[in-house]
Scaffold this motif. Structure first.
Motif, PDB file in Angstrom:
ATOM      1  N   TYR A 155      -2.809  -2.605   8.166  1.00 31.31           N
ATOM      2  CA  TYR A 155      -3.644  -3.780   8.415  1.00 31.31           C
ATOM      3  C   TYR A 155      -3.659  -4.711   7.204  1.00 31.31           C
ATOM      4  O   TYR A 155      -3.449  -4.275   6.071  1.00 31.31           O
ATOM      5  CB  TYR A 155      -5.082  -3.362   8.701  1.00 31.31           C
ATOM      6  CG  TYR A 155      -5.262  -2.424   9.853  1.00 31.31           C
ATOM      7  CD1 TYR A 155      -5.426  -1.053   9.647  1.00 31.31           C
ATOM      8  CD2 TYR A 155      -5.269  -2.894  11.168  1.00 31.31           C
ATOM      9  CE1 TYR A 155      -5.593  -0.186  10.703  1.00 31.31           C
ATOM     10  CE2 TYR A 155      -5.430  -2.030  12.233  1.00 31.31           C
ATOM     11  CZ  TYR A 155      -5.590  -0.685  11.998  1.00 31.31           C
ATOM     12  OH  TYR A 155      -5.753   0.176  13.058  1.00 31.31           O
ATOM     13  N   LYS A 196      -2.734   0.337  -4.234  1.00 25.64           N
ATOM     14  CA  LYS A 196      -2.641  -0.939  -3.532  1.00 25.64           C
ATOM     15  C   LYS A 196      -2.363  -2.029  -4.558  1.00 25.64           C
ATOM     16  O   LYS A 196      -2.936  -2.008  -5.654  1.00 25.64           O
ATOM     17  CB  LYS A 196      -3.940  -1.255  -2.785  1.00 25.64           C
ATOM     18  CG  LYS A 196      -4.308  -0.224  -1.716  1.00 25.64           C
ATOM     19  CD  LYS A 196      -5.611  -0.594  -1.032  1.00 25.64           C
ATOM     20  CE  LYS A 196      -6.019   0.490  -0.046  1.00 25.64           C
ATOM     21  NZ  LYS A 196      -7.287   0.153   0.656  1.00 25.64           N
ATOM     22  N   THR A 206      -7.265  -7.701   1.898  1.00 29.69           N
ATOM     23  CA  THR A 206      -7.291  -6.265   1.681  1.00 29.69           C
ATOM     24  C   THR A 206      -6.331  -5.593   2.656  1.00 29.69           C
ATOM     25  O   THR A 206      -6.379  -5.872   3.855  1.00 29.69           O
ATOM     26  CB  THR A 206      -8.704  -5.702   1.897  1.00 29.69           C
ATOM     27  OG1 THR A 206      -9.627  -6.365   1.042  1.00 29.69           O
ATOM     28  CG2 THR A 206      -8.738  -4.201   1.621  1.00 29.69           C
ATOM     29  N   THR A 207      -5.515  -4.707   2.144  1.00 25.49           N
ATOM     30  CA  THR A 207      -4.616  -3.963   3.017  1.00 25.49           C
ATOM     31  C   THR A 207      -5.124  -2.534   3.171  1.00 25.49           C
ATOM     32  O   THR A 207      -5.720  -1.965   2.248  1.00 25.49           O
ATOM     33  CB  THR A 207      -3.179  -3.972   2.480  1.00 25.49           C
ATOM     34  OG1 THR A 207      -2.311  -3.377   3.449  1.00 25.49           O
ATOM     35  CG2 THR A 207      -3.062  -3.215   1.159  1.00 25.49           C
ATOM     36  N   SER A 208      -4.897  -1.971   4.341  1.00 25.51           N
ATOM     37  CA  SER A 208      -5.266  -0.589   4.612  1.00 25.51           C
ATOM     38  C   SER A 208      -4.277  -0.044   5.630  1.00 25.51           C
ATOM     39  O   SER A 208      -3.504  -0.794   6.227  1.00 25.51           O
ATOM     40  CB  SER A 208      -6.702  -0.496   5.126  1.00 25.51           C
ATOM     41  OG  SER A 208      -6.845  -1.208   6.341  1.00 25.51           O
ATOM     42  N   ARG A 209      -4.324   1.247   5.835  1.00 27.24           N
ATOM     43  CA  ARG A 209      -3.415   1.854   6.797  1.00 27.24           C
ATOM     44  C   ARG A 209      -4.080   3.040   7.461  1.00 27.24           C
ATOM     45  O   ARG A 209      -4.974   3.671   6.888  1.00 27.24           O
ATOM     46  CB  ARG A 209      -2.117   2.274   6.111  1.00 27.24           C
ATOM     47  CG  ARG A 209      -2.278   3.351   5.056  1.00 27.24           C
ATOM     48  CD  ARG A 209      -0.984   3.531   4.253  1.00 27.24           C
ATOM     49  NE  ARG A 209       0.094   4.056   5.074  1.00 27.24           N
ATOM     50  CZ  ARG A 209       1.389   3.995   4.744  1.00 27.24           C
ATOM     51  NH1 ARG A 209       1.750   3.400   3.607  1.00 27.24           N
ATOM     52  NH2 ARG A 209       2.298   4.524   5.525  1.00 27.24           N
ATOM     53  N   ASP A 210      -3.619   3.329   8.661  1.00 32.09           N
ATOM     54  CA  ASP A 210      -4.081   4.499   9.408  1.00 32.09           C
ATOM     55  C   ASP A 210      -2.840   5.322   9.743  1.00 32.09           C
ATOM     56  O   ASP A 210      -2.088   4.960  10.661  1.00 32.09           O
ATOM     57  CB  ASP A 210      -4.817   4.061  10.671  1.00 32.09           C
ATOM     58  CG  ASP A 210      -5.455   5.217  11.420  1.00 32.09           C
ATOM     59  OD1 ASP A 210      -4.997   6.368  11.243  1.00 32.09           O
ATOM     60  OD2 ASP A 210      -6.401   4.973  12.170  1.00 32.09           O
ATOM     61  N   SER A 270      -2.244   5.711   0.672  1.00 30.68           N
ATOM     62  CA  SER A 270      -3.261   4.702   0.331  1.00 30.68           C
ATOM     63  C   SER A 270      -3.852   4.872  -1.070  1.00 30.68           C
ATOM     64  O   SER A 270      -4.871   4.262  -1.372  1.00 30.68           O
ATOM     65  CB  SER A 270      -4.421   4.693   1.350  1.00 30.68           C
ATOM     66  OG  SER A 270      -3.950   4.517   2.655  1.00 30.68           O
ATOM     67  N   ILE A 304       0.853  -1.174   0.000  1.00 30.12           N
ATOM     68  CA  ILE A 304       0.000   0.000   0.000  1.00 30.12           C
ATOM     69  C   ILE A 304       0.897   1.236   0.000  1.00 30.12           C
ATOM     70  O   ILE A 304       1.892   1.299   0.740  1.00 30.12           O
ATOM     71  CB  ILE A 304      -0.968  -0.012   1.214  1.00 30.12           C
ATOM     72  CG1 ILE A 304      -1.913   1.179   1.170  1.00 30.12           C
ATOM     73  CG2 ILE A 304      -0.212  -0.084   2.538  1.00 30.12           C
ATOM     74  CD1 ILE A 304      -3.071   1.076   2.173  1.00 30.12           C
TER      75      ILE A 304
END
Length: 123
Positions: free
Chosen positions: A80, A58, A69-73, A55, A51
């Motif tokens: 994640y 991806k 699924t990848t995500s980020r904060d 964001s 990612i």
């Protein structure tokens, strides 16, 4: 000192979902692309996802596309990996990695690595 710590791995049954987290410290998180990899003992480490810093982009390996699924904060410095419909062949140690370069799925493209978290899937 840069530190990446994965968490969330555990034993699940086939068809279950699991979310892995990778908490980072010691780096300006929003300046780094973040990758997820996995490795089965005796086999090569497999790149799963990447990612980009904000964001926008991806990338996924074909083996997990549509299920993971990848995500980020960037406010929490966490990335994640949401894993759905897990199968026994997903059993592995899962690693997160960080780099300031462009996104990719090759392990050589990442500078910093976590210690991994174990995911085991039974049928």
């Amino acid at each position: 000192q840069v530190e990446l710590v994965e968490s969330g791995g555990r034993l699940v049954k086939a068809g279950d979902s699991l979310r892995l987290s990778c908490t980072t410290s010691g780096l300006r998180f929003s300046n780094y692309v973040m990758g997820w990899f996995r490795q089965v003992p005796g086999k090569k480490r497999e790149g799963l996802s990447c990612i980009s810093e904000l964001s926008y982009d991806k990338y996924y390996a074909d083996s997990v596309k549509g299920r993971f699924t990848t995500s980020r904060d960037n406010t929490k410095n966490i990335v994640y990996l949401q894993m759905n419909n897990l199968q026994p062949e997903d059993t592995a140690i899962y690693f997160c990695a960080a780099d300031r370069g462009g996104c990719g799925l090759g392990e050589g493209g990442f500078t910093y690595w976590g210690q991994g978290t174990q995911v085991a899937v039974w049928s």
